[in-house]
Design a protein around this motif. Structure first.
Motif, PDB file in Angstrom:
ATOM      1  N   ARG A  79       3.479  -3.904 -11.688  1.00  0.00           N
ATOM      2  CA  ARG A  79       3.592  -3.125 -10.461  1.00  0.00           C
ATOM      3  C   ARG A  79       2.938  -3.867  -9.298  1.00  0.00           C
ATOM      4  O   ARG A  79       2.134  -4.780  -9.495  1.00  0.00           O
ATOM      5  CB  ARG A  79       2.956  -1.757 -10.649  1.00  0.00           C
ATOM      6  CG  ARG A  79       3.649  -0.889 -11.699  1.00  0.00           C
ATOM      7  CD  ARG A  79       5.122  -0.743 -11.403  1.00  0.00           C
ATOM      8  NE  ARG A  79       5.761   0.219 -12.291  1.00  0.00           N
ATOM      9  CZ  ARG A  79       6.846  -0.032 -12.991  1.00  0.00           C
ATOM     10  NH1 ARG A  79       7.398  -1.215 -12.933  1.00  0.00           N
ATOM     11  NH2 ARG A  79       7.389   0.895 -13.753  1.00  0.00           N
ATOM     12  N   ALA A 112       1.200   2.919   1.221  1.00  0.00           N
ATOM     13  CA  ALA A 112       2.535   2.737   1.800  1.00  0.00           C
ATOM     14  C   ALA A 112       3.020   1.303   1.636  1.00  0.00           C
ATOM     15  O   ALA A 112       4.224   1.054   1.510  1.00  0.00           O
ATOM     16  CB  ALA A 112       2.516   3.133   3.269  1.00  0.00           C
ATOM     17  N   THR A 171       2.766  -0.521  -0.898  1.00  0.00           N
ATOM     18  CA  THR A 171       3.256  -0.784  -2.256  1.00  0.00           C
ATOM     19  C   THR A 171       4.619  -0.158  -2.501  1.00  0.00           C
ATOM     20  O   THR A 171       5.219  -0.376  -3.557  1.00  0.00           O
ATOM     21  CB  THR A 171       2.273  -0.239  -3.309  1.00  0.00           C
ATOM     22  OG1 THR A 171       2.272   1.185  -3.270  1.00  0.00           O
ATOM     23  CG2 THR A 171       0.870  -0.767  -3.058  1.00  0.00           C
ATOM     24  N   ILE A 172       5.111   0.639  -1.553  1.00  0.00           N
ATOM     25  CA  ILE A 172       6.399   1.318  -1.731  1.00  0.00           C
ATOM     26  C   ILE A 172       7.524   0.425  -1.217  1.00  0.00           C
ATOM     27  O   ILE A 172       7.508  -0.035  -0.074  1.00  0.00           O
ATOM     28  CB  ILE A 172       6.407   2.672  -0.992  1.00  0.00           C
ATOM     29  CG1 ILE A 172       5.294   3.574  -1.537  1.00  0.00           C
ATOM     30  CG2 ILE A 172       7.760   3.352  -1.128  1.00  0.00           C
ATOM     31  CD1 ILE A 172       5.127   4.865  -0.765  1.00  0.00           C
ATOM     32  N   VAL A 216      11.581   0.207  -0.582  1.00  0.00           N
ATOM     33  CA  VAL A 216      12.791   1.016  -0.436  1.00  0.00           C
ATOM     34  C   VAL A 216      13.996   0.091  -0.342  1.00  0.00           C
ATOM     35  O   VAL A 216      14.039  -0.820   0.488  1.00  0.00           O
ATOM     36  CB  VAL A 216      12.715   1.910   0.822  1.00  0.00           C
ATOM     37  CG1 VAL A 216      13.974   2.767   0.944  1.00  0.00           C
ATOM     38  CG2 VAL A 216      11.479   2.781   0.782  1.00  0.00           C
ATOM     39  N   VAL A 275      13.958   3.684  -4.777  1.00  0.00           N
ATOM     40  CA  VAL A 275      12.633   3.615  -4.164  1.00  0.00           C
ATOM     41  C   VAL A 275      11.636   3.342  -5.278  1.00  0.00           C
ATOM     42  O   VAL A 275      11.573   4.085  -6.262  1.00  0.00           O
ATOM     43  CB  VAL A 275      12.281   4.937  -3.450  1.00  0.00           C
ATOM     44  CG1 VAL A 275      10.884   4.851  -2.855  1.00  0.00           C
ATOM     45  CG2 VAL A 275      13.298   5.260  -2.372  1.00  0.00           C
ATOM     46  N   THR A 276      10.882   2.267  -5.163  1.00  0.00           N
ATOM     47  CA  THR A 276       9.902   1.912  -6.185  1.00  0.00           C
ATOM     48  C   THR A 276       8.510   1.822  -5.571  1.00  0.00           C
ATOM     49  O   THR A 276       8.363   1.628  -4.367  1.00  0.00           O
ATOM     50  CB  THR A 276      10.258   0.570  -6.859  1.00  0.00           C
ATOM     51  OG1 THR A 276      10.299  -0.463  -5.848  1.00  0.00           O
ATOM     52  CG2 THR A 276      11.608   0.641  -7.545  1.00  0.00           C
ATOM     53  N   LEU A 294       6.144   4.241  -5.806  1.00  0.00           N
ATOM     54  CA  LEU A 294       5.529   5.528  -5.488  1.00  0.00           C
ATOM     55  C   LEU A 294       4.369   5.847  -6.428  1.00  0.00           C
ATOM     56  O   LEU A 294       3.327   6.353  -5.994  1.00  0.00           O
ATOM     57  CB  LEU A 294       6.588   6.636  -5.557  1.00  0.00           C
ATOM     58  CG  LEU A 294       7.627   6.647  -4.421  1.00  0.00           C
ATOM     59  CD1 LEU A 294       8.699   7.686  -4.714  1.00  0.00           C
ATOM     60  CD2 LEU A 294       6.971   6.936  -3.085  1.00  0.00           C
ATOM     61  N   THR A 295       4.552   5.550  -7.719  1.00  0.00           N
ATOM     62  CA  THR A 295       3.495   5.837  -8.688  1.00  0.00           C
ATOM     63  C   THR A 295       2.267   4.989  -8.413  1.00  0.00           C
ATOM     64  O   THR A 295       1.128   5.469  -8.496  1.00  0.00           O
ATOM     65  CB  THR A 295       3.994   5.587 -10.127  1.00  0.00           C
ATOM     66  OG1 THR A 295       5.143   6.402 -10.370  1.00  0.00           O
ATOM     67  CG2 THR A 295       2.912   5.938 -11.144  1.00  0.00           C
ATOM     68  N   ALA A 347       1.382   3.748  -5.503  1.00  0.00           N
ATOM     69  CA  ALA A 347       0.758   4.281  -4.288  1.00  0.00           C
ATOM     70  C   ALA A 347      -0.072   5.520  -4.612  1.00  0.00           C
ATOM     71  O   ALA A 347      -1.191   5.688  -4.117  1.00  0.00           O
ATOM     72  CB  ALA A 347       1.845   4.626  -3.260  1.00  0.00           C
ATOM     73  N   ALA A 348       0.463   6.375  -5.481  1.00  0.00           N
ATOM     74  CA  ALA A 348      -0.274   7.577  -5.880  1.00  0.00           C
ATOM     75  C   ALA A 348      -1.521   7.220  -6.692  1.00  0.00           C
ATOM     76  O   ALA A 348      -2.567   7.867  -6.549  1.00  0.00           O
ATOM     77  CB  ALA A 348       0.639   8.499  -6.697  1.00  0.00           C
TER      78      ALA A 348
END
Length: 234
Positions: free
Chosen positions: A33, A95, A97-98, A100, A105-106, A108-109, A111-112
């Motif tokens: 990631r 943001a 690391t996201i 689009v 869209v990759t 998100l996990t 970023a969370a």
């Protein structure tokens, strides 16, 4: 929580932040990631440092109030002020690391996870060890076990490009019918290349239990008129 920090206590909190951030970052890096172990360690330790500073500010304000009772109404310390800046500021890092694209869209996990690690760092820095440890266990379970235990089916679009419309279309429809694949929607497109008509159908399909998209693509690819097969995530 003891508000008077000692050097050993500061070291313990920073080491715990390094350990927790490193474990979560290792899981992200292992899955290739955008943000890996070092990033998560730095985020967790950075949040811990900010929280430690806030604790020291509060301790200093309390000590000043004790030493100068006449200034009690003047001296104030808001322990949430610096922490609020961490919570909002970490959003910019997440943001980044996201990613689009047109199809998906990759990130998100990841970023969370960065946002959650910042929260863990704050808890460690403030000395809330029970919250930090139990939250760490919850975050790690969410990243590693939930996907294995709970399967969430996803709807995907299957793009099929082919020539010789009638023959190939009958083959595709027959395949879907035989394998009980439900067609929820289909978009048609045709282009002319010299004297050849090239058709592109984008199917929204629902697979039966136990069947994978890889199997569908492999089975359909044997037909000589099909020139392209790919999945489009939605």
């Amino acid at each position: 929580m003891d508000i008077n920090l000692t050097v050993p206590e500061i070291i313990i909190r920073l080491c715990l932040a390094m350990l927790i951030g490193g474990v979560i970052g290792f899981e992200r890096q292992y899955k290739n990631r955008p943000a890996g172990m070092r990033t998560h360690i730095l985020v967790c330790m950075g949040a811990t440092i900010i929280a430690l500073i806030q604790v020291e500010i509060a301790a200093s304000a309390l000590q000043d109030a004790v030493n100068h009772p006449e200034l009690t109404g003047v001296i104030r310390s808001d322990q949430a002020r610096l922490i609020a800046q961490v919570v909002s500021g970490i959003g910019f890092l997440g943001a980044g690391t996201i990613i689009v694209t047109k199809q998906s869209v990759t990130g998100l996990t990841t970023a969370a996870s960065l946002w959650a690690v910042a929260g863990l760092g704050i808890a460690i820095g403030m000395g809330y060890y029970a919250i930090a440890v139990t939250s760490f266990i919850g975050v790690f379970i969410a990243l590693t076990l939930v996907r294995k235990v709970i399967h969430v089916p996803t709807t995907k679009k299957l793009e099929i490009r082919y020539i010789h419309k009638q023959e190939t279309k009958e083959f595709i429809n027959q395949y879907f019918e035989e394998h009980k694949i439900e067609i929820e929607d289909v978009n048609f497109n045709v282009v002319f290349v010299e004297d050849t008509q090239i058709y592109t159908n984008i199917y929204t399909i629902d697979l039966p239990k136990g069947m994978t998209y890889a199997e569908v693509i492999e089975d359909l690819s044997i037909h000589k008129n099909i020139t392209k097969l790919r999945l489009v995530s939605i």
